[in-house]
Motif scaffolding. Sequence first.
Motif, PDB file in Angstrom:
ATOM      1  N   ASP A  14       0.814  -1.218   0.000  1.00 60.21           N
ATOM      2  CA  ASP A  14       0.000   0.000   0.000  1.00 60.21           C
ATOM      3  C   ASP A  14       0.848   1.268   0.000  1.00 60.21           C
ATOM      4  O   ASP A  14       0.347   2.353   0.273  1.00 60.21           O
ATOM      5  N   ALA A  15       2.118   1.154  -0.351  1.00 60.90           N
ATOM      6  CA  ALA A  15       3.030   2.300  -0.333  1.00 60.90           C
ATOM      7  C   ALA A  15       2.698   3.302  -1.433  1.00 60.90           C
ATOM      8  O   ALA A  15       2.162   2.941  -2.482  1.00 60.90           O
ATOM      9  N   TYR A  16       3.067   4.566  -1.184  1.00 58.95           N
ATOM     10  CA  TYR A  16       3.026   5.570  -2.243  1.00 58.95           C
ATOM     11  C   TYR A  16       4.330   5.407  -3.012  1.00 58.95           C
ATOM     12  O   TYR A  16       5.408   5.704  -2.497  1.00 58.95           O
ATOM     13  N   LEU A  17       4.247   4.899  -4.233  1.00 60.10           N
ATOM     14  CA  LEU A  17       5.416   4.630  -5.056  1.00 60.10           C
ATOM     15  C   LEU A  17       5.506   5.679  -6.150  1.00 60.10           C
ATOM     16  O   LEU A  17       4.569   5.849  -6.930  1.00 60.10           O
ATOM     17  N   LEU A  18       6.627   6.374  -6.191  1.00 65.02           N
ATOM     18  CA  LEU A  18       6.865   7.441  -7.167  1.00 65.02           C
ATOM     19  C   LEU A  18       7.897   6.959  -8.178  1.00 65.02           C
ATOM     20  O   LEU A  18       9.033   6.661  -7.817  1.00 65.02           O
ATOM     21  N   ALA A  31       5.126  -0.284 -12.011  1.00 62.62           N
ATOM     22  CA  ALA A  31       4.284  -0.857 -10.961  1.00 62.62           C
ATOM     23  C   ALA A  31       2.866  -0.325 -11.151  1.00 62.62           C
ATOM     24  O   ALA A  31       2.681   0.868 -11.424  1.00 62.62           O
ATOM     25  N   PRO A  32       1.859  -1.172 -11.034  1.00 55.86           N
ATOM     26  CA  PRO A  32       0.480  -0.762 -11.336  1.00 55.86           C
ATOM     27  C   PRO A  32      -0.037   0.417 -10.516  1.00 55.86           C
ATOM     28  O   PRO A  32      -0.820   1.215 -11.019  1.00 55.86           O
ATOM     29  N   THR A  33       0.399   0.555  -9.275  1.00 56.19           N
ATOM     30  CA  THR A  33      -0.125   1.624  -8.423  1.00 56.19           C
ATOM     31  C   THR A  33       0.809   2.829  -8.325  1.00 56.19           C
ATOM     32  O   THR A  33       0.526   3.762  -7.579  1.00 56.19           O
ATOM     33  N   ALA A  34       1.894   2.817  -9.091  1.00 60.99           N
ATOM     34  CA  ALA A  34       2.869   3.914  -9.017  1.00 60.99           C
ATOM     35  C   ALA A  34       2.312   5.202  -9.603  1.00 60.99           C
ATOM     36  O   ALA A  34       1.425   5.197 -10.459  1.00 60.99           O
TER      37      ALA A  34
END
Length: 107
Positions: A14-18, A31-34
């Motif tokens: 669930d990290a905020y990935l930049l 990454a799908p949620t980046a």
Amino acid sequence: MNVPEIDANAVPDDAYLLDVREHDEWRAGHAPTATHIPLGELQGRVEEVPAEATVYVVCRVGGRSAQATAWLNHIGRQAVNVGGGMQSWAAAGRAMSSESGQDPFVA
């Protein structure tokens, strides 16, 4: 400079990935949620990055993300470099998607 680092397989789901790679690299696989903000645009778009969250920063192999991590920490944010970048992410078997309609890969 303050550049804490984490292994790709230890980044929380669930990290905020930049992702600070260039547009063509992002399009090939990410990454799908980046969130995508290329390194050259980060200073002008920093307000898009949440100030209250730990930011995990990734690039292809870790150099550009280390620069972004150092700068974010310098301005008072909490940032952690993803060691080995997207190459390590892919090698760890973490989920990836692409914007091209083809199978994702690290460009």
